[in-house]
Write a protein that holds these residues in place. Structure first.
Motif, short mmCIF file in Angstrom:
data_model
loop_
_atom_site.label_atom_id
_atom_site.label_comp_id
_atom_site.label_asym_id
_atom_site.label_seq_id
_atom_site.Cartn_x
_atom_site.Cartn_y
_atom_site.Cartn_z
N LEU A 143 -21.29 55.46 14.14
CA LEU A 143 -21.48 55.33 15.58
C LEU A 143 -22.02 53.94 15.87
N THR A 144 -21.31 53.17 16.68
CA THR A 144 -21.79 51.84 17.04
C THR A 144 -23.04 51.96 17.90
N GLY A 145 -23.81 50.93 17.93
CA GLY A 145 -24.90 50.86 18.90
C GLY A 145 -24.36 50.33 20.22
N GLY A 146 -25.26 50.00 21.13
CA GLY A 146 -24.84 49.40 22.38
C GLY A 146 -25.41 50.07 23.60
N LEU A 147 -25.09 49.52 24.76
CA LEU A 147 -25.52 50.07 26.04
C LEU A 147 -24.65 51.27 26.40
N ARG A 148 -25.24 52.26 27.04
CA ARG A 148 -24.52 53.49 27.37
C ARG A 148 -23.96 53.42 28.79
N LEU A 154 -20.74 53.57 24.18
CA LEU A 154 -21.69 52.55 23.77
C LEU A 154 -20.94 51.21 23.73
N VAL A 155 -21.42 50.25 24.50
CA VAL A 155 -20.66 49.02 24.70
C VAL A 155 -21.58 47.80 24.63
N GLY A 156 -20.96 46.63 24.71
CA GLY A 156 -21.73 45.40 24.77
C GLY A 156 -21.81 44.67 23.46
N PRO A 157 -22.61 43.61 23.39
CA PRO A 157 -22.69 42.74 22.20
C PRO A 157 -23.04 43.48 20.91
N SER A 185 -6.20 49.55 31.16
CA SER A 185 -7.38 48.98 31.80
C SER A 185 -8.52 49.97 31.95
N THR A 186 -9.69 49.44 32.27
CA THR A 186 -10.90 50.22 32.47
C THR A 186 -11.72 49.56 33.58
N PRO A 187 -12.54 50.33 34.30
CA PRO A 187 -13.37 49.72 35.34
C PRO A 187 -14.62 49.04 34.79
N ASN A 188 -14.91 49.20 33.49
CA ASN A 188 -16.15 48.69 32.91
C ASN A 188 -15.85 47.46 32.04
N LEU A 189 -16.41 46.31 32.41
CA LEU A 189 -16.13 45.06 31.70
C LEU A 189 -16.59 45.11 30.25
N LEU A 190 -17.77 45.68 30.01
CA LEU A 190 -18.29 45.73 28.64
C LEU A 190 -17.49 46.71 27.77
N GLU A 191 -17.04 47.81 28.38
CA GLU A 191 -16.22 48.75 27.62
C GLU A 191 -14.88 48.12 27.26
N SER A 192 -14.34 47.32 28.18
CA SER A 192 -13.09 46.62 27.90
C SER A 192 -13.26 45.69 26.71
N GLU A 193 -14.36 44.96 26.67
CA GLU A 193 -14.63 44.03 25.56
C GLU A 193 -14.77 44.79 24.24
N THR A 194 -15.46 45.91 24.27
CA THR A 194 -15.65 46.71 23.06
C THR A 194 -14.34 47.28 22.56
N ASN A 195 -13.52 47.80 23.47
CA ASN A 195 -12.21 48.34 23.06
C ASN A 195 -11.30 47.25 22.51
N ARG A 196 -11.36 46.07 23.10
CA ARG A 196 -10.55 44.96 22.56
C ARG A 196 -10.96 44.64 21.12
#
Length: 275
Positions: A143-148, A154-157, A185-196
């Motif tokens: 399970l990755t860490g990150g913001l919920r 869980l997303v972000g840096p 696409s997704t409405p969440n910028l950080l989730e988009s970055e994580t999925n990429r």
């Protein structure tokens, strides 16, 4: 039929035509007028539809709108279960896979729990919980860490950093929307970055998405349609959309929703055998 199943069916009907009538729903669901009206009030309070005299209208969502997991989990459950079952056939013992957050991938996890010797990388709190509680004891979960996020991803840096050194055989991704121009696409910028990041670390992208997501465009694109080696969706997809997807994705898999309206899903997203 459980209340969640009725309301999911109501939302499914609403997604097709943009409007539903109480009288039609009474006949379709086999329940009383009062029960239908109660369901419409509940869905209206959750912001999932606009209740009007004699029925309801679909609510147009802005590109940055992100419903919570609970709100999305009641929508199109029959379609999601069929998609999940078909997607699970692409997974074999010994594989290392990544699974994104989302209610369709949550349904998929119920099937993954039965497959031994998997390594599953996920940024979904729900997916990790299902595999922890019901998964085969030979399965390993990272399970990755990150913001919920509101959808319990869980997303972000921190999440992106945890993925950089990994390599998986396939990434099973749920999406907020799919469109010829916008792609997935997704409405969440950080989730988009994580999925990429997960797409980059996988050999194959397998998209699990119900037909109501066609034409929906979120704030941030994660990949073009052609990035999908396989796309699994349901037969509610319009013919024009099927043609467009077939032209872009590697393989288009279309499934029919599970037939029995009375089927109940357990906490892992699987059809209960004792229901």
């Amino acid at each position: 039929m459980l209340a969640a199943q009725r309301r999911g069916r109501i939302l499914s009907e609403l997604s097709r035509d943009g409007t539903v009538r109480v009288t039609d729903l009474v006949e379709l669901l086999g329940v009383s007028d009062m029960t239908v009206r109660r369901d419409l009030v509940a869905l209206h309070r959750e912001g999932l539809l606009e209740k009007v005299h004699g029925g309801a209208l679909a609510v147009a969502e802005p590109s940055s709108s992100e419903p919570g997991f609970a709100a999305k989990s009641v929508q199109r459950r029959r379609e999601k279960e069929a998609i999940a079952a078909a997607a699970a056939e692409l997974v074999h013992p010994g594989m290392a896979i990544a699974v994104s957050a989302g209610t369709t991938t949550h349904a998929l996890t119920g099937h993954l729990a039965r497959i031994p010797d998997l390594t599953v990388v996920t940024n979904s709190v729900w997916v990790a919980d299902v595999l922890h509680r019901t998964g085969d004891p030979t399965t390993s979960v990272l399970l990755t860490g990150g913001l919920r996020t509101p959808s319990d991803a869980l997303v972000g840096p921190v999440a992106v950093a945890s993925l950089r050194s990994l390599h998986v055989d396939a990434f099973f991704m749920g999406v907020h929307g799919m469109d010829v121009r916008a792609g997935f696409s997704t409405p969440n910028l950080l989730e988009s970055e994580t999925n990429r990041a997960m797409i980059e670390r996988s050999r194959r992208l397998i998209v699990c998405v119900d037909s109501s997501k066609w034409g929906v465009v979120g704030l941030s694109s994660m990949a073009g349609l052609s990035a999908a080696a396989v796309l699994v969706t349901d037969s509610g997809l319009p013919a024009q959309a099927s043609g467009a997807l077939a032209d872009h994705v590697g393989e288009l898999v279309v499934v029919d929703p599970i037939d029995d309206d009375e089927d109940e899903l357990d906490d892992a997203g699987r059809v209960r055998e004792d229901a």
